[in-house]
Design an enzyme around this catalytic site. Structure first.
Site, mmCIF file in Angstrom:
data_model
loop_
_atom_site.group_PDB
_atom_site.id
_atom_site.type_symbol
_atom_site.label_atom_id
_atom_site.label_comp_id
_atom_site.label_asym_id
_atom_site.label_seq_id
_atom_site.Cartn_x
_atom_site.Cartn_y
_atom_site.Cartn_z
ATOM 1 N N PRO A 84 3.375 2.914 -5.046
ATOM 2 C CA PRO A 84 2.988 1.628 -4.583
ATOM 3 C C PRO A 84 3.829 0.552 -5.157
ATOM 4 O O PRO A 84 3.990 0.410 -6.359
ATOM 5 C CB PRO A 84 1.566 1.444 -5.040
ATOM 6 C CG PRO A 84 1.193 2.715 -5.703
ATOM 7 C CD PRO A 84 2.413 3.484 -5.870
ATOM 8 N N GLU A 85 4.298 -0.179 -4.229
ATOM 9 C CA GLU A 85 5.022 -1.396 -4.568
ATOM 10 C C GLU A 85 4.148 -2.540 -4.072
ATOM 11 O O GLU A 85 3.011 -2.312 -3.675
ATOM 12 C CB GLU A 85 6.396 -1.377 -3.887
ATOM 13 C CG GLU A 85 7.148 -0.078 -4.158
ATOM 14 C CD GLU A 85 8.518 -0.013 -3.509
ATOM 15 O OE1 GLU A 85 9.118 -1.080 -3.260
ATOM 16 O OE2 GLU A 85 8.987 1.098 -3.242
#
Length: 273
Positions: free
Chosen positions: A2-3
């Site tokens: 996850p960014e």
DNA sequence: ACCACAACCTGGCCGC
DNA sequence: TGCGGCCAGGTTGTGG
């Protein structure tokens, strides 16, 4: 996972579901996930506290709780923060369960166990060194240009530096550099004014698209309901080695930079400076 | 101040 | 089928 776009999606999904709810229990099946304090104190300080708000800072999810406490969660590579009922079927790789009132729970599932939780009275202890949010007023073309001008490292390393800009990871770095037509190995301080402006616009548009598509699901990322995002269908270069560049048709190249897989179009992103 | 690289973990995939 | 090697949306610490 996850960014920024993935974390933003999870945060937005969770907020209306858990706002106002109270933690009733915590169980750590992988004690190291409790970054601070230790699991015993974590439980003592968390149980009985209600969720007032959720925000995101970089790749961290921040729960603001009653009595001045803050719960921070970082999903690292493979973490998922799932909103379930206690009676729902178990989720594989769940190593932390945060029980909420009325039988709800937040399950932290994380195959690689890199993810972590913090319970602190001042979130700045954890996120204090992060650079500006890409969608904040602080993040201006001037900020980007000045920061780049002071760095001799490759442009991609600068984009991944969370203390320079918060929230960009490997996927969106490569996608941003493609959109800006800049080679990932270019030295940050070699960018022209025009290139810096293209980069600024690309950062915002690539992240905006990622959020609109509810994140990129390549392997493990899902939202708070276990559903995949759609941004993987929109990727131009990331993990597309050998596939045609969407702009010129040249096969996308994979290189290694800073130990990370790096994808780019050798024609649209030339290295010449 | 800047790399490169290992460590933290587990699983999927590919080639032999 | 089995085994070794490589790969993986992140971050941190070490050593050159």
């Amino acid at each position: 996972m996850p960014e920024l776009p993935e974390v933003e999606t999870v945060k937005n999904d969770l907020l209306p579901l858990v706002q106002g709810r109270t933690f009733t229990d915590v169980a750590f099946f992988w004690p190291k996930a409790a970054q601070t304090p230790n699991p015993e104190e974590f439980k003592r300080r968390l149980v009985g506290r209600a969720i007032l708000d959720i925000t995101r800072r970089g790749k961290y999810i921040i729960f603001r709780l009653t009595d001045g406490e803050f719960l921070l969660v970082h999903l690292r590579m493979t973490g998922q923060l799932l909103f379930r009922k206690g009676t729902d079927t178990p989720d594989r790789y769940t190593h932390t369960v945060l029980k909420l009132d009325e039988g709800h729970e937040l399950r932290f599932a994380d195959l690689r166990k890199f993810g972590a939780l913090w319970l602190v009275r001042d979130p700045e202890e954890v996120v204090g060194d992060l650079g500006p949010e890409p969608f904040s007023e602080e993040f201006t073309p001037e900020y980007l240009a000045n920061g780049m001008a002071r760095r001799s490292s490759p442009i991609k390393a600068a984009l991944l530096d969370q203390n320079f800009i918060a929230g960009i990871g490997n996927i969106y770095a490569d996608e941003t550099l493609f959109e800006a037509r800049i080679h990932p190995a270019r030295k940050a301080n070699s960018l022209s004014q025009d290139e810096t402006n293209r980069l600024y616009n690309a950062i915002k548009s690539v992240l905006t698209r990622g959020i609109a598509n509810r994140g990129t699901s390549l392997q493990d990322y899902t939202d708070a309901f276990g559903r995949e995002g759609h941004n993987q269908e929109q990727l131009r270069v990331f993990r597309r080695k050998g596939l045609p560049c969407p702009n010129c048709g040249t096969p996308i190249v994979r290189a290694t930079q800073g130990g990370r897989g790096t994808f780019f179009c050798p024609v649209d992103q030339p290295l010449e400076e």
